[in-house]
Design an enzyme around this catalytic site. Structure first.
Site, short mmCIF file in Angstrom:
data_model
loop_
_atom_site.label_atom_id
_atom_site.label_comp_id
_atom_site.label_asym_id
_atom_site.label_seq_id
_atom_site.Cartn_x
_atom_site.Cartn_y
_atom_site.Cartn_z
N LYS A 88 2.36 -11.38 -6.67
CA LYS A 88 1.87 -10.75 -8.09
C LYS A 88 3.88 -10.68 -8.86
CE LYS A 88 -1.27 -7.25 -7.12
NZ LYS A 88 -1.18 -5.71 -6.88
N GLN B 181 0.31 0.10 -4.76
CA GLN B 181 -1.10 -0.89 -4.13
C GLN B 181 -1.55 0.28 -3.38
OE1 GLN B 181 0.11 -4.03 -4.80
NE2 GLN B 181 -2.31 -4.31 -3.46
N ASP C 272 -2.89 -1.17 -14.24
CA ASP C 272 -4.03 -1.19 -12.91
C ASP C 272 -5.42 -0.94 -13.78
OD1 ASP C 272 -4.08 -3.28 -10.92
OD2 ASP C 272 -2.91 -1.17 -9.57
N1 GUN Z 1 -5.18 -3.25 -3.84
C1 GUN Z 1 -6.11 -4.53 -3.91
N2 GUN Z 1 -6.10 -4.10 -4.85
C2 GUN Z 1 -5.49 -3.63 -5.96
C3 GUN Z 1 -5.20 -3.82 -7.34
O1 GUN Z 1 -5.94 -4.58 -8.41
N3 GUN Z 1 -4.25 -2.80 -7.62
C4 GUN Z 1 -3.68 -2.13 -6.48
N4 GUN Z 1 -2.71 -1.25 -7.36
N5 GUN Z 1 -4.40 -2.15 -5.12
C5 GUN Z 1 -5.16 -2.96 -4.73
#
Ligand code: GUN
Length: 282
Positions: A53, A97, A120
């Site tokens: 990211k 996350q 998200d």
């Molecule tokens: N963990 C695995 N995929 C994601 C996601 O798309 N967003 C977040 N916040 N955590 C994750």
């Protein structure tokens, strides 16, 4: 005939180029989009996701704030951090996350995030908007899957769609998006009986169960579009999806690879939501 492979890496690169232009237009107006990512603990997979990211943000011109917190972080400390980011006018997106270490309340944390900064799309008000046909931020993974289906030229109206997996991150919002697109949707999960009977009926099959290669070619309807959300690292370090790629590609009409399918699209959608939030701020 072997399936058409849906190249998420290429599609995401196209989207990211468009987003970089939007970002540059904002910069010309003195606005730099900013994403803050909180990573609590040292889960290796999460560290990789966060690194990806960060790289994507930097390439697109989005400022990236990485907040690393120790595994034994107290709930109140995490809560305060979210509130501070909510109050910071220069922060457009906040992402915590998942999964959080044991002992931390993820639902509570997600509920604290300002829904406008919830890039998200996991806040109850965004998920609620999705469930009720309102306007909100849609979770990036299922949104990316829908974009891949659209780009494949596959229509959904009246089609049989089967989603395997019911997580808040992927399966549940995916089912809602397919429903919005007028598919007839079945959601299968760990307690579903005769899984293959369901999957073999699917014109559109979306899988998000974190089980390496669980869906084999024999479980796929000939010509179906198969979207594999899984990312599993095997003991030999190879990364594979939830779908057995080699057998499924002999049966499916369209298939996403892992890596290089849904994963890059998720990140492109995250950038899109962050830039859209910055545009709203500007
Ligand atoms: N963990 C695995 N995929 C994601 C996601 O798309 N967003 C977040 N916040 N955590 C994750």
């Amino acid at each position: 005939m072997a399936a058409v492979i849906l190249d998420g890496k290429a599609a995401a690169a196209e989207l990211r180029a468009e987003l970089a232009e939007r970002c540059a237009a904002l910069a010309a107006r003195g606005v730099i989009p900013c994403l803050a990512v909180i990573l609590v603990g040292e889960d290796p997979a999460s560290q990789i996701y966060v690194r990806n990211k960060k790289r994507a943000c930097e390439q697109a011109g989005v400022r990236f704030i990485e907040i690393l917190m120790p595994t034994d972080t107290e709930q109140a400390v995490l809560d305060q951090k979210i509130l501070a980011l909510n109050a910071d006018p220069e922060v457009d997106g906040i992402l915590v996350q998942s999964p959080l270490p044991e002992g931390l309340d993820e639902r509570r944390v997600l509920a604290l995030i300002d829904p406008k900064k919830d890039v998200d799309g996991f806040h109850v008000s965004n998920m609620g908007a999705l469930a009720t046909g309102g306007r909100g931020i849609v979770p990036g993974t299922p949104e990316g899957c829908m974009e891949l289906i659209r780009r494949a030229g596959v229509t959904l109206d009246g089609k049989e769609a089967v989603v395997v997996g019911r997580s808040n991150l992927a399966g549940k919002p995916m089912a809602l998006l397919l429903l919005q697109a007028n598919a007839t949707v079945t959601v299968c999960h760990s307690r579903t009986k005769n899984l293959a009977e369901h999957t073999r009926r699917a014109d559109v099959l979306v899988v998000a169960i974190r089980q390496p290669k669980m869906i084999t070619g024999g479980m796929v309807k000939p010509g179906a579009i198969v979207i594999d959300i899984g990312i599993n690292r095997l003991e030999n370090r190879k990364v594979v999806g939830d779908v057995d790629f080699d057998s499924a590609r002999e049966v499916a009409g369209y298939l996403t690879p892992v890596p290089g399918g849904v994963g890059p699209m998720t990140i492109a959608m995250l950038l899109k939501h962050t830039i859209a939030a910055a545009e709203a701020r500007a």
